[in-house]
Design a protein around this motif. Structure first.
Motif, PDB file in Angstrom:
ATOM      1  N   CYS A 183       0.876  -1.177   0.000  1.00  0.00           N
ATOM      2  CA  CYS A 183       0.000   0.000   0.000  1.00  0.00           C
ATOM      3  C   CYS A 183       0.910   1.222   0.000  1.00  0.00           C
ATOM      4  N   LYS A 184       0.490   2.245  -0.720  1.00  0.00           N
ATOM      5  CA  LYS A 184       1.263   3.486  -0.700  1.00  0.00           C
ATOM      6  C   LYS A 184       0.301   4.658  -0.697  1.00  0.00           C
ATOM      7  N   GLN A 198      -5.556  17.645   0.701  1.00  0.00           N
ATOM      8  CA  GLN A 198      -6.902  17.114   0.934  1.00  0.00           C
ATOM      9  C   GLN A 198      -6.887  15.912   1.881  1.00  0.00           C
ATOM     10  N   GLY A 199      -5.749  15.680   2.519  1.00  0.00           N
ATOM     11  CA  GLY A 199      -5.635  14.529   3.408  1.00  0.00           C
ATOM     12  C   GLY A 199      -4.877  13.397   2.744  1.00  0.00           C
ATOM     13  N   GLN A 200      -4.956  12.207   3.323  1.00  0.00           N
ATOM     14  CA  GLN A 200      -4.234  11.065   2.774  1.00  0.00           C
ATOM     15  C   GLN A 200      -4.814  10.660   1.422  1.00  0.00           C
ATOM     16  N   HIS A 201      -3.924  10.422   0.468  1.00  0.00           N
ATOM     17  CA  HIS A 201      -4.378   9.946  -0.831  1.00  0.00           C
ATOM     18  C   HIS A 201      -3.738   8.592  -1.091  1.00  0.00           C
ATOM     19  N   GLU A 202      -4.571   7.563  -1.178  1.00  0.00           N
ATOM     20  CA  GLU A 202      -4.039   6.209  -1.344  1.00  0.00           C
ATOM     21  C   GLU A 202      -3.861   5.907  -2.828  1.00  0.00           C
ATOM     22  N   PRO A 211       7.353   1.607   0.616  1.00  0.00           N
ATOM     23  CA  PRO A 211       5.895   1.511   0.683  1.00  0.00           C
ATOM     24  C   PRO A 211       5.388   1.949   2.054  1.00  0.00           C
ATOM     25  N   THR A 212       4.112   2.367   2.117  1.00  0.00           N
ATOM     26  CA  THR A 212       3.508   2.721   3.397  1.00  0.00           C
ATOM     27  C   THR A 212       3.333   1.458   4.238  1.00  0.00           C
TER      28      THR A 212
END
Lengths: 267, 219
Positions: free
Chosen positions: B8-9, B15-19, B57-58
């Motif tokens: 996951c990244k 606008q906040g977290q964008h996956e 990666p996250t």
């Protein structure tokens, strides 16, 4: 043919790769900064030498001699060389990540390599300049060689540690907070006259002495001066305190640096 | 082999977290040619950076048992105040190879000749691209990463690149990331489509094409 390093290297292999990368970055930085024209990489230490020389002549001309019994040349050389160490190192690391981001497409190039290569360049420049000026002035009898060389080296290394730790912390913080870059220049300017380069602590009143010694670098400068002319002056320092301060800066700096290197996104 | 396991990244944005990538799994074997298709903004460049190891990666893990190149013909890392030769030496130094016997090859292959010793800021974009490609061929990686179609220089140079990469290095693994179905299809045996953060793998090119086509028109 050329086999690139294995995917999972041993610690020795990893160190070897890191050494290689740091050397490559240093060469790249030195050529970029000084070019191949005229004296080329010699500017690395000629530049700080000229700075120190100018300050020495200025202070000598202003007859600052009266602040202490010390010969003005030795006073200026030890003082200004110390400033070069702790002031230029942060200056070189703040904003050093962005221009090198694209290099990080090469997996072995990390933020720490960019930092270490620049710190080494600054250390070499300031150190060679300090040694060369001392030898040159000593040859002309404008100043004498240090009474206790080991003490001078110890003090110099402590100042180097301080400069590196402060630089890594500020360099890493500057990646996340633009304001660091804006604040550092005025701050360095304000601290400079307080750093002990232009006076010796002994000339201050007692309360002033205690207050000023909170600045870690002044302890290092006093220590270097004691090494140079211990029999002529009284130095004030607390090297244990300086080591503690350096250690705190180092831990904070490395922690922040690891954080930004995990998050760094090459363009 | 390179294996991406549950990758996951996500990025911080205003606008906040964008996956960008959601639970991506893919394995590239030694010598395998893999194409990754995706529209603009599907996360192709993120994939490239994760595969090359330039970025972490996250969550999830990446296993690498073969050496992976930097994105082929990537010229962004050039210091343009330096000469082509300085940049060549830099690459050789960080990969630990001796530049002396490489100079001739690069000079000849990039068609730069004596310009190799000139500052890169006077190079044309074609010259820079040719040098970048030549430098990519210096290190014998097990796996080459290609970000978009390699179209460097004129037709003749393009042919030379094709030969160097697809013929001389036919035994290497390739990962091509592109939005161009035709190019990917020509060179790859395994196709993946990146859409809305998910990566789907196909062994059959038509199936992949069908899926990619639907993904494009879906949004």
């Amino acid at each position: 043919m050329n086999t690139p390093s294995p995917a999972v290297p041993s610690i020795f292999e990893a160190l070897r790769v890191q050494g290689r990368v740091i050397y490559a970055l240093m060469m790249r930085e030195v050529i970029t900064r000084y070019g191949r024209h005229n004296i080329g990489f010699l500017w690395l230490f000629v530049e700080p030498m000229l700075f120190t020389l100018a300050v020495t002549l200025l202070w000598g001309g202003l007859k600052l001699n009266h602040v202490s019994a010390l010969p003005i040349t030795a006073f200026a050389v030890t003082g200004y060389s110390s400033i070069l160490l702790w002031r230029n190192m942060p200056g070189r690391l703040i904003g050093s990540v962005q221009p090198n981001l694209s290099l990080m497409y090469h997996r072995q190039v990390k933020v720490i390599d960019v930092f270490v290569s620049r710190l080494l360049i600054e250390f070499m420049g300031a150190t060679i300049s300090f040694i060369a000026l001392t030898i040159i002035f000593a040859t002309f009898d404008w100043m004498s060689l240090p009474e206790d060389l080991l003490k001078v080296i110890e003090g110099w290394l402590m100042l180097t540690w301080f400069g590196c730790a402060l630089a890594i912390l500020l360099g890493a913080l500057a990646e996340d907070y633009e304001i660091i870059e804006k604040l550092w220049h005025p701050l360095a300017y304000i601290i400079m006259p307080l750093s002990g380069a232009g006076f010796i602590v002994d000339t201050l009143p007692k309360e002033g002495q205690d207050a000023i010694l909170w600045l870690p670098m002044i302890n290092g400068v006093e220590y270097i001066r004691e090494g140079f002319f211990g029999s002529v002056i009284v130095s004030h320092y607390d090297m244990a305190y300086m080591a503690e301060a350096n250690l705190v800066l180092t831990v904070l700096g490395l922690a922040k640096m690891l954080k930004i290197s995990r998050e760094v996104t090459p363009e | 082999m390179i294996r991406l396991h549950d990758i996951c990244k996500s990025y911080h944005t205003s606008q906040g977290q964008h996956e960008v990538l959601k639970n991506v799994n893919v394995t590239v074997e030694r010598g395998q040619k893999v194409g990754i298709l995706g529209r603009n903004g599907a996360g192709k460049s993120t994939m490239i950076r994760l595969l090359s190891g330039a970025e972490r990666p996250t969550s999830g893990s990446i296993e690498r048992t073969m050496s992976v190149s930097w994105p082929l013909a990537f010229g962004g890392a050039f210091q343009t105040t330096l000469t082509g030769y300085d940049n060549l030496r830099f690459i050789c130094r960080i990969y630990g190879i001796d530049p002396t016997d490489k100079v001739e090859y690069v000079q000849e292959f990039s068609e730069l000749g004596s310009y190799l010793r000139e500052p890169m800021r006077i190079y044309s974009s074609g010259m820079r691209a040719r040098l970048a490609f030549a430098l990519s061929m210096l290190i014998e990686f097990d796996c080459f990463l290609i970000d978009e179609v390699v179209s460097v220089g004129d037709a003749r140079f393009h042919e030379k690149c094709q030969r160097e990469l697809f013929d001389k290095r036919a035994d290497r693994a390739l990962i091509i990331v592109s939005h161009d179905m035709g190019y990917v299809r020509e060179h790859c045996s395994k196709l993946c489509v990146l859409s809305q953060g998910h990566l789907s793998s196909f062994d059959d090119a038509d199936e992949a094409y069908e899926f990619y086509h639907r993904a494009i028109h879906l949004q």
